[in-house]
Design a protein around this motif. Structure first.
Motif, short mmCIF file in Angstrom:
data_model
loop_
_atom_site.label_atom_id
_atom_site.label_comp_id
_atom_site.label_asym_id
_atom_site.label_seq_id
_atom_site.Cartn_x
_atom_site.Cartn_y
_atom_site.Cartn_z
N ILE A 51 0.85 -1.18 0.00
CA ILE A 51 0.00 0.00 0.00
C ILE A 51 0.89 1.24 0.00
O ILE A 51 1.88 1.30 0.73
N SER A 52 0.54 2.19 -0.85
CA SER A 52 1.30 3.44 -0.87
C SER A 52 0.97 4.27 0.35
O SER A 52 -0.06 4.06 1.01
N TRP A 53 1.83 5.25 0.64
CA TRP A 53 1.62 6.07 1.83
C TRP A 53 0.26 6.77 1.78
O TRP A 53 -0.43 6.89 2.79
N SER A 54 -0.16 7.19 0.62
CA SER A 54 -1.45 7.86 0.48
C SER A 54 -2.62 6.89 0.53
O SER A 54 -3.77 7.30 0.68
N GLY A 55 -2.31 5.61 0.35
CA GLY A 55 -3.38 4.62 0.30
C GLY A 55 -4.03 4.50 -1.06
O GLY A 55 -4.93 3.69 -1.26
N GLY A 56 -3.52 5.29 -2.02
CA GLY A 56 -4.14 5.30 -3.33
C GLY A 56 -3.72 4.15 -4.23
O GLY A 56 -4.35 3.92 -5.26
N SER A 57 -2.66 3.47 -3.86
CA SER A 57 -2.20 2.34 -4.67
C SER A 57 -2.06 1.12 -3.78
O SER A 57 -1.26 1.11 -2.84
N ILE A 58 -2.83 0.10 -4.07
CA ILE A 58 -2.82 -1.15 -3.30
C ILE A 58 -2.66 -2.31 -4.26
O ILE A 58 -3.30 -2.33 -5.33
N ASN A 59 -1.82 -3.24 -3.88
CA ASN A 59 -1.60 -4.42 -4.71
C ASN A 59 -1.60 -5.68 -3.84
O ASN A 59 -1.19 -5.64 -2.68
N TYR A 60 -2.07 -6.77 -4.43
CA TYR A 60 -2.12 -8.04 -3.73
C TYR A 60 -1.53 -9.14 -4.61
O TYR A 60 -1.65 -9.11 -5.83
N ALA A 61 -0.96 -10.13 -3.94
CA ALA A 61 -0.60 -11.35 -4.65
C ALA A 61 -1.89 -12.06 -5.04
O ALA A 61 -2.89 -12.01 -4.32
N THR A 62 -1.84 -12.75 -6.16
CA THR A 62 -3.03 -13.46 -6.63
C THR A 62 -3.55 -14.45 -5.59
O THR A 62 -4.75 -14.61 -5.43
N SER A 63 -2.63 -15.06 -4.87
CA SER A 63 -2.99 -16.10 -3.92
C SER A 63 -3.79 -15.59 -2.72
O SER A 63 -4.44 -16.37 -2.03
N VAL A 64 -3.75 -14.28 -2.46
CA VAL A 64 -4.45 -13.74 -1.29
C VAL A 64 -5.55 -12.76 -1.67
O VAL A 64 -6.33 -12.33 -0.80
N GLU A 65 -5.61 -12.35 -2.93
CA GLU A 65 -6.60 -11.36 -3.34
C GLU A 65 -8.02 -11.85 -3.05
O GLU A 65 -8.36 -13.00 -3.32
N GLY A 66 -8.80 -10.97 -2.45
CA GLY A 66 -10.17 -11.32 -2.08
C GLY A 66 -10.28 -11.89 -0.68
O GLY A 66 -11.38 -11.97 -0.12
#
Length: 116
Positions: A51-66
């Motif tokens: 997660i970026s400091w602003s919270g505007g960019s979030i990414n997940y590994a496919t294995s944990v998304e959702g």
């Protein structure tokens, strides 16, 4: 001295939930990207979420998304990882990382064990 301290790990049953916290101290973390990684025995450390400091960019590994949700409270310099619908394959040591250009900091890790 910069410190990242993870907490919240432990034992959970499959299908259960845990919430990890990463408390950062020792400097200002404005502009840093915070991330969670994990490492199971005999495997390489792998990316989980960021997660970026602003919270505007979030990414997940496919294995944990959702199933997992990363969030941050900048006022508290704390990053969280809410882990739901846990699976035995989520068992690992979970590490917090703070990164920006030229700087990388890691925590010591917290063990998460999911029983079937």
């Amino acid at each position: 001295q910069v410190q990242l301290v993870e907490s919240g790990g432990g034992l959970a049953q499959a299908g259960g939930s845990l919430r990890l916290s990463c408390a950062a101290s020792g400097r200002t973390f404005t502009g840093y990207t915070m991330a969670w990684f994990r490492q199971a025995p005999g495997t390489e450390r792998e990316f989980v979420a960021s997660i970026s400091w602003s919270g505007g960019s979030i990414n997940y590994a496919t294995s944990v998304e959702g199933r997992f949700t990363i969030s941050t409270d900048n006022a508290k310099n704390t990053t969280y990882l809410q882990m739901n619908s846990l699976k035995p394959e989520d068992t690992a040591v979970y590490y917090c990382r703070a990164r920006m250009v030229g700087y990388v900091y890691w925590g010591q890790g917290t063990q998460v064990t999911v029983s079937s």
